[in-house]
Design a protein around this motif. Structure first.
Motif, PDB file in Angstrom:
ATOM      1  N   ARG A  29      -0.613  13.720   8.373  1.00 54.44           N
ATOM      2  CA  ARG A  29       0.563  13.051   8.942  1.00 54.44           C
ATOM      3  C   ARG A  29       0.602  13.217  10.459  1.00 54.44           C
ATOM      4  NH1 ARG A  29       3.193  15.012   4.288  1.00 54.44           N
ATOM      5  NH2 ARG A  29       3.922  16.852   5.433  1.00 54.44           N
ATOM      6  N   THR A  30       0.248  14.427  10.924  1.00 57.66           N
ATOM      7  CA  THR A  30       0.222  14.676  12.370  1.00 57.66           C
ATOM      8  C   THR A  30      -0.796  13.776  13.048  1.00 57.66           C
ATOM      9  OG1 THR A  30       0.878  16.991  12.046  1.00 57.66           O
ATOM     10  CG2 THR A  30      -0.154  16.427  14.142  1.00 57.66           C
ATOM     11  N   TYR A  31      -1.975  13.647  12.448  1.00 56.78           N
ATOM     12  CA  TYR A  31      -3.001  12.758  12.996  1.00 56.78           C
ATOM     13  C   TYR A  31      -2.497  11.312  13.037  1.00 56.78           C
ATOM     14  CZ  TYR A  31      -7.223  15.629  13.505  1.00 56.78           C
ATOM     15  OH  TYR A  31      -8.166  16.526  13.944  1.00 56.78           O
ATOM     16  N   ALA A  32      -1.822  10.893  11.958  1.00 59.79           N
ATOM     17  CA  ALA A  32      -1.322   9.520  11.881  1.00 59.79           C
ATOM     18  C   ALA A  32      -0.272   9.264  12.955  1.00 59.79           C
ATOM     19  CB  ALA A  32      -0.758   9.236  10.499  1.00 59.79           C
ATOM     20  N   ARG A  33       0.558  10.255  13.231  1.00 60.34           N
ATOM     21  CA  ARG A  33       1.634  10.078  14.206  1.00 60.34           C
ATOM     22  C   ARG A  33       1.139  10.209  15.640  1.00 60.34           C
ATOM     23  NH1 ARG A  33       5.616  13.329  10.172  1.00 60.34           N
ATOM     24  NH2 ARG A  33       6.660  11.507   9.294  1.00 60.34           N
ATOM     25  N   LYS A  34       0.046  10.927  15.838  1.00 59.40           N
ATOM     26  CA  LYS A  34      -0.505  11.095  17.182  1.00 59.40           C
ATOM     27  C   LYS A  34      -1.410   9.940  17.575  1.00 59.40           C
ATOM     28  CE  LYS A  34      -2.197  14.964  18.481  1.00 59.40           C
ATOM     29  NZ  LYS A  34      -3.014  16.219  18.492  1.00 59.40           N
ATOM     30  N   ALA A  55      -4.784  10.944   6.984  1.00 61.32           N
ATOM     31  CA  ALA A  55      -4.178  10.156   8.062  1.00 61.32           C
ATOM     32  C   ALA A  55      -4.331   8.661   7.780  1.00 61.32           C
ATOM     33  CB  ALA A  55      -4.828  10.511   9.397  1.00 61.32           C
ATOM     34  N   VAL A  56      -5.511   8.273   7.305  1.00 61.08           N
ATOM     35  CA  VAL A  56      -5.746   6.864   6.984  1.00 61.08           C
ATOM     36  C   VAL A  56      -4.859   6.426   5.825  1.00 61.08           C
ATOM     37  CG1 VAL A  56      -7.464   5.196   6.199  1.00 61.08           C
ATOM     38  CG2 VAL A  56      -8.108   6.964   7.856  1.00 61.08           C
ATOM     39  N   LEU A  57      -4.708   7.277   4.811  1.00 57.21           N
ATOM     40  CA  LEU A  57      -3.875   6.922   3.660  1.00 57.21           C
ATOM     41  C   LEU A  57      -2.420   6.729   4.073  1.00 57.21           C
ATOM     42  CD1 LEU A  57      -5.459   9.342   1.030  1.00 57.21           C
ATOM     43  CD2 LEU A  57      -5.444   6.847   0.906  1.00 57.21           C
ATOM     44  N   TYR A  58      -1.928   7.552   4.991  1.00 58.94           N
ATOM     45  CA  TYR A  58      -0.545   7.387   5.453  1.00 58.94           C
ATOM     46  C   TYR A  58      -0.391   6.085   6.241  1.00 58.94           C
ATOM     47  CZ  TYR A  58       1.133  11.971   3.976  1.00 58.94           C
ATOM     48  OH  TYR A  58       1.535  13.044   3.220  1.00 58.94           O
ATOM     49  N   LEU A  59      -1.349   5.773   7.089  1.00 54.28           N
ATOM     50  CA  LEU A  59      -1.262   4.510   7.822  1.00 54.28           C
ATOM     51  C   LEU A  59      -1.455   3.313   6.893  1.00 54.28           C
ATOM     52  CD1 LEU A  59      -3.096   5.220  11.201  1.00 54.28           C
ATOM     53  CD2 LEU A  59      -0.648   5.049  10.762  1.00 54.28           C
ATOM     54  N   LEU A  60      -2.241   3.514   5.843  1.00 56.32           N
ATOM     55  CA  LEU A  60      -2.398   2.449   4.850  1.00 56.32           C
ATOM     56  C   LEU A  60      -1.059   2.157   4.178  1.00 56.32           C
ATOM     57  CD1 LEU A  60      -4.343   0.573   3.338  1.00 56.32           C
ATOM     58  CD2 LEU A  60      -4.808   2.457   1.753  1.00 56.32           C
ATOM     59  N   ALA A  61      -0.307   3.209   3.867  1.00 50.31           N
ATOM     60  CA  ALA A  61       1.021   3.023   3.272  1.00 50.31           C
ATOM     61  C   ALA A  61       1.928   2.244   4.211  1.00 50.31           C
ATOM     62  CB  ALA A  61       1.643   4.375   2.937  1.00 50.31           C
ATOM     63  N   GLU A  62       1.857   2.521   5.515  1.00 53.88           N
ATOM     64  CA  GLU A  62       2.675   1.775   6.463  1.00 53.88           C
ATOM     65  C   GLU A  62       2.217   0.320   6.579  1.00 53.88           C
ATOM     66  OE1 GLU A  62       4.985   4.683   9.459  1.00 53.88           O
ATOM     67  OE2 GLU A  62       3.381   3.461  10.286  1.00 53.88           O
ATOM     68  N   ALA A  63       0.918   0.097   6.438  1.00 57.58           N
ATOM     69  CA  ALA A  63       0.433  -1.287   6.434  1.00 57.58           C
ATOM     70  C   ALA A  63       0.982  -2.023   5.216  1.00 57.58           C
ATOM     71  CB  ALA A  63      -1.098  -1.302   6.433  1.00 57.58           C
ATOM     72  N   CYS A  98      -9.504  15.028   2.932  1.00 57.93           N
ATOM     73  CA  CYS A  98      -9.459  15.808   4.161  1.00 57.93           C
ATOM     74  C   CYS A  98      -8.340  15.252   5.035  1.00 57.93           C
ATOM     75  CB  CYS A  98     -10.802  15.743   4.882  1.00 57.93           C
ATOM     76  SG  CYS A  98     -11.218  14.079   5.482  1.00 57.93           S
ATOM     77  N   LYS A  99      -8.069  15.911   6.159  1.00 56.40           N
ATOM     78  CA  LYS A  99      -6.957  15.471   7.007  1.00 56.40           C
ATOM     79  C   LYS A  99      -7.216  14.088   7.615  1.00 56.40           C
ATOM     80  CE  LYS A  99      -8.795  18.255  10.815  1.00 56.40           C
ATOM     81  NZ  LYS A  99      -8.529  19.444  11.666  1.00 56.40           N
ATOM     82  N   HIS A 100      -8.492  13.762   7.846  1.00 55.45           N
ATOM     83  CA  HIS A 100      -8.806  12.449   8.426  1.00 55.45           C
ATOM     84  C   HIS A 100      -8.522  11.331   7.411  1.00 55.45           C
ATOM     85  CE1 HIS A 100     -11.661  15.546  10.026  1.00 55.45           C
ATOM     86  NE2 HIS A 100     -11.013  15.204  11.130  1.00 55.45           N
ATOM     87  N   THR A 101      -8.940  11.570   6.169  1.00 56.62           N
ATOM     88  CA  THR A 101      -8.665  10.588   5.121  1.00 56.62           C
ATOM     89  C   THR A 101      -7.170  10.501   4.844  1.00 56.62           C
ATOM     90  OG1 THR A 101     -10.810  11.110   4.140  1.00 56.62           O
ATOM     91  CG2 THR A 101      -9.244   9.903   2.775  1.00 56.62           C
TER      92      THR A 101
END
Length: 267
Positions: free
Chosen positions: A50-55, A157-165, A152-155
């Motif tokens: 989540r931190t990666y997604a928000r940053k 981050a992508v999953l959280y941004l995918l949810a926002e998409a 992992c944290k990178h994946t």
């Protein structure tokens, strides 16, 4: 758990709209996706994701049929490559799903209006397909980083941004499953009830048809429509801003609606 360096800052990265604390995802479909993710994933990795997604550490995000690909900047100079795959749906199954959606006016109308009805999950389930991943095994998660976490944290981050998409465009969920919005809507229009054969009038003179004038009409067999879930009405209407003992009114009424079909069955 191995320790890694601080992530390198990214210029113009993709940032989650929920920049501060709190949940990611506003619509029912994106929250459904997040709830499934958070039910099986490691909490600490999700927090860092989540931190990666928000940053804005995610540099690219692409949604294709059955695969999501992304680039995520971590501590290494080169960004990590992330891939999130799902199993394909057979064309014959997709055709059955489209026919089922087209056979129900409520589904067809809401989809043609650009909305995602909650009952669409039930239609997919009828044909043995899950619209959302139910477990980590339903997704093929891959990242080029050295962390073997799933995700992992990178994946994450992508999953959280995918949810926002998905929040912005629910049809991306279907595109991930192999049907773009244009393809699906074209299929629904093609399968509209206009296909029903109109009543044809036989111009044969009445005097020549007296022998079969009173014969019963022949009715063609048509495939049955998929069953309507008991709580359909509750899910179609906007929930009233009324709470009973701190619970939403729709949640309170749901058990009663689900019990209604059994009341019609003889003991």
């Amino acid at each position: 758990m191995p320790m890694y360096g601080k992530a390198r800052p990214v210029e113009g990265g993709l940032k989650a709209k929920s920049g501060g604390r709190g949940s990611i995802g506003e619509q029912w479909w994106s929250r459904r996706f997040i709830d499934v993710l958070e039910s099986f994933a490691d909490r600490s990795r999700l927090t860092r994701g989540r931190t990666y997604a928000r940053k804005g550490q995610v540099m690219q995000l692409r949604i294709d049929a059955y695969e999501v690909t992304a680039l995520v900047q971590g501590s290494d100079p080169e960004p990590y490559e992330v891939s999130i795959g799902i199993d394909p749906i057979q064309d014959t199954v997709w055709e059955s799903i489209e026919q089922a959606l087209a056979s129900q006016a409520v589904f067809r109308a809401r989809l043609l209006a650009g909305e995602m009805p909650p009952e669409i999950e039930d239609v997919f389930a009828i044909f043995g397909v899950s619209l959302f991943p139910r477990a980590s095994t339903d997704m093929h998660l891959m990242c080029s980083c050295p962390d073997w976490g799933d995700p992992c944290k990178h994946t994450a981050a992508v999953l959280y941004l995918l949810a926002e998409a998905f929040d912005d465009d629910p049809f991306l969920i279907l595109a991930w499953h192999g049907r773009t919005k244009d393809d699906l809507l074209a299929g629904l229009r093609r399968l509209e009830p206009a296909e029903v054969d109109p009543l044809t009038i036989d111009e044969t003179p009445l005097a020549e048809r007296m022998e079969d004038f009173w014969a019963p009409a022949v009715v063609r067999d048509r495939p049955p429509a998929p069953p309507v879930p008991p709580g359909l009405l509750l899910r179609l209407l906007d929930p009233p801003k009324v709470k009973v003992r701190r619970k939403n009114l729709a949640d309170v009424l749901k058990p009663a609606y689900e019990a209604l079909p059994s009341l019609d069955q003889p003991e």
